[in-house]
Design a protein around this motif. Sequence first.
Motif, PDB file in Angstrom:
ATOM      1  N   SER A 118     -32.275 -55.698  65.294  1.00 33.18           N
ATOM      2  CA  SER A 118     -32.770 -54.372  65.603  1.00 33.18           C
ATOM      3  C   SER A 118     -32.443 -54.073  67.113  1.00 33.18           C
ATOM      4  CB  SER A 118     -34.253 -54.622  65.723  1.00 33.18           C
ATOM      5  OG  SER A 118     -35.059 -54.670  64.578  1.00 33.18           O
ATOM      6  N   GLU A 119     -32.310 -54.765  68.088  1.00 27.36           N
ATOM      7  CA  GLU A 119     -31.792 -54.680  69.478  1.00 27.36           C
ATOM      8  C   GLU A 119     -30.329 -54.384  69.386  1.00 27.36           C
ATOM      9  OE1 GLU A 119     -32.046 -53.952  73.591  1.00 27.36           O
ATOM     10  OE2 GLU A 119     -33.658 -53.980  71.985  1.00 27.36           O
ATOM     11  N   ALA A 120     -29.476 -55.010  68.656  1.00 30.91           N
ATOM     12  CA  ALA A 120     -28.335 -54.786  68.453  1.00 30.91           C
ATOM     13  C   ALA A 120     -28.063 -53.289  68.023  1.00 30.91           C
ATOM     14  CB  ALA A 120     -27.601 -55.622  67.675  1.00 30.91           C
ATOM     15  N   LYS A 121     -28.723 -52.779  66.972  1.00 35.34           N
ATOM     16  CA  LYS A 121     -28.549 -51.738  66.444  1.00 35.34           C
ATOM     17  C   LYS A 121     -28.896 -50.410  67.517  1.00 35.34           C
ATOM     18  CE  LYS A 121     -29.451 -52.829  61.689  1.00 35.34           C
ATOM     19  NZ  LYS A 121     -30.345 -52.755  60.477  1.00 35.34           N
ATOM     20  N   ARG A 122     -30.047 -51.031  68.224  1.00 39.51           N
ATOM     21  CA  ARG A 122     -30.285 -50.044  69.334  1.00 39.51           C
ATOM     22  C   ARG A 122     -28.970 -49.789  70.546  1.00 39.51           C
ATOM     23  NH1 ARG A 122     -32.403 -49.425  74.295  1.00 39.51           N
ATOM     24  NH2 ARG A 122     -32.578 -51.911  74.813  1.00 39.51           N
ATOM     25  N   ARG A 123     -28.670 -51.246  70.683  1.00 42.70           N
ATOM     26  CA  ARG A 123     -27.630 -51.115  71.716  1.00 42.70           C
ATOM     27  C   ARG A 123     -26.342 -50.300  71.143  1.00 42.70           C
ATOM     28  NH1 ARG A 123     -28.130 -54.602  76.422  1.00 42.70           N
ATOM     29  NH2 ARG A 123     -30.321 -55.213  76.404  1.00 42.70           N
ATOM     30  N   SER A 176     -26.686 -55.973  56.395  1.00 38.78           N
ATOM     31  CA  SER A 176     -25.830 -54.811  55.978  1.00 38.78           C
ATOM     32  C   SER A 176     -24.470 -55.348  56.200  1.00 38.78           C
ATOM     33  CB  SER A 176     -26.310 -53.544  57.166  1.00 38.78           C
ATOM     34  OG  SER A 176     -25.641 -53.801  58.315  1.00 38.78           O
ATOM     35  N   PRO A 177     -23.433 -54.419  55.877  1.00 38.40           N
ATOM     36  CA  PRO A 177     -22.206 -55.061  56.097  1.00 38.40           C
ATOM     37  C   PRO A 177     -21.854 -55.229  57.584  1.00 38.40           C
ATOM     38  CG  PRO A 177     -22.158 -53.637  54.292  1.00 38.40           C
ATOM     39  CD  PRO A 177     -23.359 -53.542  54.736  1.00 38.40           C
ATOM     40  N   TRP A 178     -22.348 -54.269  58.200  1.00 39.19           N
ATOM     41  CA  TRP A 178     -22.198 -54.133  59.874  1.00 39.19           C
ATOM     42  C   TRP A 178     -22.875 -55.374  60.583  1.00 39.19           C
ATOM     43  CZ3 TRP A 178     -25.550 -54.075  64.180  1.00 39.19           C
ATOM     44  CH2 TRP A 178     -24.845 -53.738  65.377  1.00 39.19           C
ATOM     45  N   GLU A 192     -19.515 -57.079  61.810  1.00 41.29           N
ATOM     46  CA  GLU A 192     -19.440 -56.920  63.286  1.00 41.29           C
ATOM     47  C   GLU A 192     -20.464 -57.546  64.107  1.00 41.29           C
ATOM     48  OE1 GLU A 192     -16.759 -55.132  63.665  1.00 41.29           O
ATOM     49  OE2 GLU A 192     -16.413 -55.034  61.552  1.00 41.29           O
ATOM     50  N   LEU A 193     -21.528 -58.149  63.775  1.00 43.49           N
ATOM     51  CA  LEU A 193     -22.499 -58.830  64.518  1.00 43.49           C
ATOM     52  C   LEU A 193     -22.337 -60.281  64.416  1.00 43.49           C
ATOM     53  CD1 LEU A 193     -24.689 -57.803  66.517  1.00 43.49           C
ATOM     54  CD2 LEU A 193     -26.134 -58.114  65.207  1.00 43.49           C
ATOM     55  N   PHE A 194     -23.041 -60.875  63.417  1.00 47.76           N
ATOM     56  CA  PHE A 194     -22.861 -62.257  63.131  1.00 47.76           C
ATOM     57  C   PHE A 194     -21.473 -62.788  63.122  1.00 47.76           C
ATOM     58  CE2 PHE A 194     -27.586 -61.989  61.201  1.00 47.76           C
ATOM     59  CZ  PHE A 194     -27.894 -62.466  62.556  1.00 47.76           C
ATOM     60  N   GLY A 195     -20.496 -61.893  62.245  1.00 51.24           N
ATOM     61  CA  GLY A 195     -19.375 -62.557  62.113  1.00 51.24           C
ATOM     62  C   GLY A 195     -18.428 -62.582  63.374  1.00 51.24           C
ATOM     63  N   ILE A 196     -18.449 -61.730  64.261  1.00 50.16           N
ATOM     64  CA  ILE A 196     -17.898 -61.773  65.660  1.00 50.16           C
ATOM     65  C   ILE A 196     -18.368 -62.711  66.477  1.00 50.16           C
ATOM     66  CG2 ILE A 196     -17.388 -60.385  67.714  1.00 50.16           C
ATOM     67  CD1 ILE A 196     -16.844 -57.673  65.852  1.00 50.16           C
ATOM     68  N   ILE A 197     -19.712 -62.821  66.729  1.00 49.80           N
ATOM     69  CA  ILE A 197     -20.340 -63.865  67.413  1.00 49.80           C
ATOM     70  C   ILE A 197     -19.904 -65.054  67.054  1.00 49.80           C
ATOM     71  CG2 ILE A 197     -22.698 -64.955  68.348  1.00 49.80           C
ATOM     72  CD1 ILE A 197     -23.869 -62.186  68.305  1.00 49.80           C
ATOM     73  N   LEU A 198     -20.037 -65.585  65.646  1.00 51.21           N
ATOM     74  CA  LEU A 198     -19.934 -67.222  65.122  1.00 51.21           C
ATOM     75  C   LEU A 198     -18.271 -67.267  65.202  1.00 51.21           C
ATOM     76  CD1 LEU A 198     -22.557 -67.174  62.478  1.00 51.21           C
ATOM     77  CD2 LEU A 198     -22.848 -67.969  64.813  1.00 51.21           C
ATOM     78  N   GLN A 199     -17.508 -66.217  65.138  1.00 48.67           N
ATOM     79  CA  GLN A 199     -16.151 -66.599  65.064  1.00 48.67           C
ATOM     80  C   GLN A 199     -15.731 -66.915  66.313  1.00 48.67           C
ATOM     81  OE1 GLN A 199     -13.865 -66.942  62.874  1.00 48.67           O
ATOM     82  NE2 GLN A 199     -12.056 -66.982  63.908  1.00 48.67           N
TER      83      GLN A 199
END
Length: 305
Positions: free
Chosen positions: A197-202, A232-234, A238-245
Amino acid sequence: MEHIQSSIEKILNRPDVAASVRAIHERVLSHPGVIMFLRTHPEIDQRTIERGMLKLNEYAEQMHGNQIIEKKAVIEGYQPVLHLEKGQIMVAYEKTQALRDLENERALEKKFKSLFLPDEVRDANFSDFDLTTTDRKLALRAASQFLNATRSKQQTKGLYLHGSFGVGKTYLLAAIGNALKKERVATILVHAPGFVSEAKRRIRTDSFDSFLESFQTVPVLLIDDIGAESISPWVRDELFGIILQYRMMHRLPTLFSSNLSYDELELHFGITNDQGDKLKAMRLMERIRTTTNPIEFLGENRRRY
């Protein structure tokens, strides 16, 4: 100038004033800190003492033994220290132990950020962790092994704590975070739904990049209740995928808790039956599987009253 000096001398020579000055000198020279200072500097002669009496008094006025008298402190949080400089008695100021302790505590708090978590787990510790079942003993052993490896700066996998609601996964994750704080290892513990939720706001602000980077680069990241967030795909890519990669590439450990097993979390990330979604879910889960050791929690919901 001579007239002023003469007037001062007349005042100082008055019996009542002279007696008051002598009393101040006696009080200052009997102060334990002043006595210790003079003993450690036997080269100080009487003339130097007389010239430095104002500095000695400045010190004695603020100190009771080795402790600062808070209400008399010239600088809040600092205490006077006597020293000799070019043959003259001087006073310097250094941080009190209380101020150093406070700053250390603040520094520790900065190293352990817990976001979107309930208050009851913020003080979690291993000594209060229930060890009545074998799986909980194994979980605690895995947590201890992780901490030992981190303490000795060894490369180690994170943990994937999974099981049903209320069995203690979040508590153990928070206890690990608190233990890392004591080891001065920078750590972020975040509740996945609140984080999303915070990431979507940011994302609508200029602060998103720095927000994302903080989760990518923190030495230890703990993600609580992954799989409970709105996916969601994002969020997945774009969130978990980028961080964990990033964390996988830089060998930075990530620990998770979840109500879902690896396979169930992969279905969650799949979103739809579309083959493209399934492939992306598999890729994300591969990052989690290869960088964590699964620990299953069994038992009843301990949150029930």
